[in-house]
Design a protein around this motif. Structure first.
Motif, short mmCIF file in Angstrom:
data_model
loop_
_atom_site.label_atom_id
_atom_site.label_comp_id
_atom_site.label_asym_id
_atom_site.label_seq_id
_atom_site.Cartn_x
_atom_site.Cartn_y
_atom_site.Cartn_z
N ASP A 1 29.77 4.35 1.74
CA ASP A 1 28.55 4.46 2.70
C ASP A 1 27.66 3.39 2.89
O ASP A 1 27.31 2.89 3.97
N GLN A 2 27.55 2.25 1.78
CA GLN A 2 26.77 1.23 1.97
C GLN A 2 27.26 0.41 3.18
O GLN A 2 26.72 -0.10 3.94
N LEU A 3 28.78 0.13 2.87
CA LEU A 3 29.41 -0.62 3.62
C LEU A 3 29.34 -0.22 5.35
O LEU A 3 29.12 -0.98 6.15
N VAL A 4 29.65 1.13 5.54
CA VAL A 4 29.48 1.79 6.67
C VAL A 4 27.96 1.49 7.17
O VAL A 4 28.08 0.99 8.42
N PHE A 5 27.10 1.87 6.62
CA PHE A 5 25.61 1.77 7.00
C PHE A 5 25.46 0.20 7.23
O PHE A 5 24.70 0.12 8.27
N ARG A 6 25.60 -0.57 6.46
CA ARG A 6 25.32 -2.00 6.60
C ARG A 6 26.16 -2.89 7.88
O ARG A 6 25.55 -3.50 8.45
N PHE A 7 27.37 -2.23 7.99
CA PHE A 7 28.12 -2.72 9.05
C PHE A 7 27.26 -2.27 10.39
O PHE A 7 27.21 -3.24 11.14
N VAL A 53 33.46 4.82 12.74
CA VAL A 53 32.91 5.07 11.05
C VAL A 53 31.64 5.75 11.10
O VAL A 53 31.42 6.11 10.22
N THR A 54 30.86 5.60 12.19
CA THR A 54 29.41 6.65 11.84
C THR A 54 29.50 8.09 12.10
O THR A 54 28.58 8.77 12.06
N ASN A 101 39.76 1.92 7.27
CA ASN A 101 40.59 0.80 7.28
C ASN A 101 40.56 0.06 8.34
O ASN A 101 40.69 -0.92 8.31
N LEU A 102 40.15 0.56 9.57
CA LEU A 102 39.52 -0.32 10.63
C LEU A 102 38.42 -1.32 10.09
O LEU A 102 38.44 -2.55 10.28
N LEU A 103 37.32 -0.65 9.54
CA LEU A 103 36.26 -1.28 9.12
C LEU A 103 36.68 -2.49 8.02
O LEU A 103 35.93 -3.47 7.95
N SER A 104 37.64 -2.09 7.27
CA SER A 104 37.96 -3.06 6.23
C SER A 104 38.54 -4.64 6.93
O SER A 104 38.24 -5.60 6.58
N GLN A 147 34.97 -5.97 9.33
CA GLN A 147 33.79 -6.27 8.57
C GLN A 147 33.82 -7.98 8.28
O GLN A 147 33.01 -8.54 8.64
N GLN A 148 35.18 -8.34 8.27
CA GLN A 148 35.70 -9.77 8.15
C GLN A 148 35.14 -10.48 9.55
O GLN A 148 34.31 -11.53 9.56
N LEU A 149 35.51 -9.93 10.64
CA LEU A 149 35.23 -10.36 11.87
C LEU A 149 33.67 -10.62 12.18
O LEU A 149 33.27 -11.49 12.64
#
Length: 158
Positions: free
Chosen positions: A53-59, A116-117, A132-135, A138-140
């Motif tokens: 959840d934190q990863l999705v929110f912060r992204f 993802v939202t 998996n897309l977000l993984s 997030q680097q990009l």
């Protein structure tokens, strides 16, 4: 209240820094779980789910703040007019100035954010696909942010 351009850029950098740092922290907690499978996802404890959840929110917040605040403030500080311009023109100007290597990357990040939202609580396959897309993305977004931050530090820091 009118805020000087440089303050808008400073505020945008501050917000983006916070979102990127917290996104990176969350990613560090869960990166070993990728690529995510149905079995792995369904076995996650609530604490681990909170890092997703934190990863999705912060992204999402990083992507929103970069597009909505950082890009316009940066271009204005470079003497470029952005008011009233379509967002694609802003992206193209960033690419022209070599501040963004490819405007299509940004559109891809926005699409990932939209995926993802949206919550699909009963469609596990959609959730896993988005994560998996977000993984990958997030680097990009972190690479784009680091490039912009370096440029800002070089050009606007006394």
């Amino acid at each position: 209240m009118h805020v000087p351009k440089s303050n808008q850029l400073y505020e945008a950098v501050l917000l983006c820094t916070i979102h990127e740092e917290r996104m990176r922290f969350a990613w560090g907690k869960i990166e070993s779980l990728f690529p995510l499978t149905t079995e792995t996802y369904e076995a996650l404890e609530p604490e681990m789910l909170s890092f997703f959840d934190q990863l999705v929110f912060r992204f999402s917040k990083l992507q929103d703040n970069m597009g909505g605040k950082l890009f316009p403030a940066l271009l204005e500080n470079l003497g470029e007019e952005v008011r009233g311009k379509p967002f694609i023109d802003v992206l193209n100007k960033l690419e022209e100035l070599e501040l963004l290597s490819n405007s299509n990357d940004w559109l891809l990040l926005r699409e990932t954010r939209n995926i993802v939202t949206h919550e699909y609580p009963h469609v596990t396959a959609e959730i896993i696909h988005g994560l998996n897309l977000l993984s990958n993305h997030q680097q990009l977004i972190r690479e784009i942010w680091q490039h912009l931050k370096k440029t800002i530090d070089t050009r606007f820091t006394a």
